[in-house]
Design an enzyme around this catalytic site. Sequence first.
Site, short mmCIF file in Angstrom:
data_model
loop_
_atom_site.label_atom_id
_atom_site.label_comp_id
_atom_site.label_asym_id
_atom_site.label_seq_id
_atom_site.Cartn_x
_atom_site.Cartn_y
_atom_site.Cartn_z
N HIS A 43 0.86 -1.19 0.00
CA HIS A 43 0.00 0.00 0.00
C HIS A 43 0.89 1.23 0.00
O HIS A 43 1.13 1.85 1.05
CB HIS A 43 -0.92 -0.02 1.23
CG HIS A 43 -1.97 1.04 1.22
ND1 HIS A 43 -3.20 0.86 1.79
CD2 HIS A 43 -2.00 2.30 0.71
CE1 HIS A 43 -3.93 1.96 1.64
NE2 HIS A 43 -3.20 2.85 0.99
N GLU A 70 -2.66 -1.72 -3.11
CA GLU A 70 -3.73 -0.89 -2.55
C GLU A 70 -3.34 0.58 -2.62
O GLU A 70 -2.15 0.92 -2.56
CB GLU A 70 -3.96 -1.24 -1.07
CG GLU A 70 -4.36 -2.67 -0.81
CD GLU A 70 -4.57 -2.94 0.67
OE1 GLU A 70 -5.21 -3.96 0.99
OE2 GLU A 70 -4.09 -2.14 1.50
N HIS A 190 -7.94 -5.33 7.62
CA HIS A 190 -7.68 -4.27 8.61
C HIS A 190 -7.92 -4.80 10.02
O HIS A 190 -9.05 -5.06 10.42
CB HIS A 190 -8.50 -3.00 8.39
CG HIS A 190 -7.82 -1.78 8.97
ND1 HIS A 190 -6.98 -0.98 8.25
CD2 HIS A 190 -7.84 -1.27 10.21
CE1 HIS A 190 -6.52 -0.01 9.00
NE2 HIS A 190 -7.02 -0.17 10.22
#
Length: 237
Positions: A43, A70, A190
Amino acid sequence: MTKLSVNINKIATLRNSRGGDMPNVVQFAKDVQEFGAEGITIHPRPDERHIRYKDAYDLKPVVYTEYNIEGNPIPKFVDMVLEVKPTQVTLVPDAVDAITSNAGWDTLKHKDFLVEVIKEFKNNGIRTSIFVDPDLHQIEGAKATGTDRIELYTEAFAHQYSIGNKEAINPYMECAGLANAIQLGVNAGHDLSLENIQFFKENITGLLEVSIGHALVAESLYMGVENVINKYLDKLK
């Protein structure tokens, strides 16, 4: 079986803290795949405080499982993804100064923007996923964008589960059920951890992939990376 994609951002954070190349993120990606991980997630953020854009290119030749990138689809991010061509791009509405992802997309408000970006990625053979809160209206909105999958934002579940509230799984079950019914693939991520992953997996129908980084790396400090990877794989069976 749900695939385990290992987010290696925290490895890059550790590397960057000393200004050198230890630990090496490319070698770590090789190792976790050898240990059984079924994907690598990164990410990159605009300030490159952990994963750098160069890492995205360096990792491409060595990720032989699934490669998931991401990020917020700002022009620089979009250009990089189109050049690297990962297996999947996960769109996350990060603010520039966000410490970590803290909200899903409003797929209704941002429909036109998401439609345009998703079309570009899909035209280039890249599977798309949208990071969303567990809200039925947002799932319906995601379907209208043309995305292949959603990624359920699981921080709320993880927090509630840690204080004994197992009912927190309910909105995720409902959203996964709707997504399956309208032919949207379901990912999640998450704050998932060894503590909560099995319960989550057992209750979410059609869970295709989980992306786990912070907890997995922290747990590995105590138990070792190979051991932790195999513990996750066992709980995801």
